[in-house]
Design an enzyme around this catalytic site. Structure first.
Site, PDB file in Angstrom:
ATOM      1  CB  THR A   1      -1.567  -0.319   1.366  1.00 14.13           C
ATOM      2  OG1 THR A   1      -1.746  -1.012   1.558  1.00 14.13           O
ATOM      3  CG2 THR A   1      -1.812   1.401   1.057  1.00 14.13           C
TER       4      THR A   1
ATOM      5  CB  THR B   1       0.319  -3.107   6.561  1.00 20.26           C
ATOM      6  OG1 THR B   1      -0.692  -3.525   5.950  1.00 20.26           O
ATOM      7  CG2 THR B   1       0.707  -2.355   6.118  1.00 20.26           C
ATOM      8  CG  ASP B   2      -2.602  -7.476   3.626  1.00 18.05           C
ATOM      9  OD1 ASP B   2      -3.444  -7.036   4.778  1.00 18.05           O
ATOM     10  OD2 ASP B   2      -3.428  -7.555   2.520  1.00 18.05           O
TER      11      ASP B   2
ATOM     12  CB  SER C   1       1.228  -7.187   1.673  1.00 15.69           C
ATOM     13  OG  SER C   1       2.159  -7.467   2.664  1.00 15.69           O
TER      14      SER C   1
END
Length: 322
Positions: free
Chosen positions: A13, A87-88, A55
């Protein structure tokens, strides 16, 4: 003396933009790669775009590639490094790096919850503070850390706790190990040094499943294959399973497949407390290894690294709980 900081961009992101319909998607070029950050004359930033992937596309082969590049950077005299990441799966990559890198060189993983052109985008600020942490002498020998939202978290324990909030990265039970305030990097806790296993290849077929009320042995039976290398189970409570899974669990253990148990709870550790059918005491006697303090995804990464390094049986179990 000029400090060289390696910047490795991987996508996520932090590198994406919102389109006219409000949907977020990757750019052809990561906007951070052409960004001119205000830095002092004592820093030299060397930027590389290693990947440009979301991610969920990150896998252990990508993580290994990052680890090998960072090992070379330390050998080449870089003071520190920053990895930008979606971030995942950020916490998994950060922990993989912590397990496979020498802890002397500061390595910071950061990302963003809002894309580069959204109102209140957090990417640029997180990137700036990550560079501050990576270039701080206080970060030497702290292992791999995650920097988000003015906080510094140890890769071992940090986890994503909210789907959209910019304060999503938290460390349950222990809290952050440091903060960034104005131009200062302050550590308030010591980190636990991980045993470094500098692997150069990574195995596959290490799985993670979650226990639930009424669970039977079907999932475990499906994993009863020659190709299965290891399994992590997020167990109930302090480390318990429904009794219906025990026959299938025993079949996996009979194959000498390492089975690691963690708790599905957000806080606390897994430990053999209850002595009944399916209770933790029973499971430990069967040969299940309890992993104290890691969540499911982190325990899987550690098991993956340990197996890839050739660890087996007691040596592997000792490593999992080191």
């Amino acid at each position: 003396m000029t400090k060289k900081i390696l910047i490795l961009h991987t996508g996520g992101t932090i590198s994406m933009s919102e389109d006219e319909t409000g949907k977020v998607k990757p750019n052809t070029q990561n906007p951070l790669t052409s960004l001119q950050l205000p830095t002092n004359e004592n820093l030299q930033l060397v930027t590389e775009e290693v990947f440009n992937i979301p991610s969920p596309h990150m896998d252990p082969q990508h993580m290994l590639q990052l680890s090998l590049r960072l090992r070379q950077a330390q050998a080449d005299g870089f003071f520190g490094a920053v990895v930008t990441h979606g971030t995942d799966t950020l916490e998994e990559t950060a922990f993989f790096l912590d397990l496979t890198l020498d802890s002397q060189m500061p390595v910071v993983v950061t990302g963003a919850m809002r894309s580069s052109n959204e109102i209140g985008s957090d990417g640029l600020y997180n990137f700036k503070t990550a560079i501050m942490v990576a270039s701080s002498p206080a970060s030497i020998n702290k292992g791999v850390v995650v920097v988000m939202n003015d906080e510094i978290h140890a890769a071992r324990f940090v986890t994503k706790t909210h789907t959209t909030n910019v304060a999503t990265f938290r460390t349950p039970t222990f809290g952050p190990i440091g903060i960034i305030s104005d131009d200062y990097v302050v550590y308030v806790q010591n980190t636990i040094a991980e045993k470094c296993l500098p692997i150069d290849q990574i195995c596959s077929n290490v799985y993670l499943i979650k226990a639930y009320a009424g669970m039977n042995g079907d999932l475990l039976t499906a994993l009863n294959q020659d190709s299965t290398r290891g399994l992590v189970i997020e167990a109930l409570g302090a480390g318990n399973l429904p009794p219906q899974v025990l026959p299938a669990l025993q079949q996996l253990l009979d194959r000498q497949i390492p089975i690691i148990l963690v708790s599905r709870c957000f806080n606390g550790i897994a430990e053999p407390v209850y002595d009944y059918e399916g209770g933790g005491v029973n499971l430990q006697k069967m040969g299940v290894t309890f992993c104290r303090g890691l969540n499911g995804q982190k325990a899987r990464i550690k098991l993956l690294v340990g197996i890839s390094a050739g660890l087996k049986n007691r040596e592997l179990a000792k490593y999992i709980n080191s």
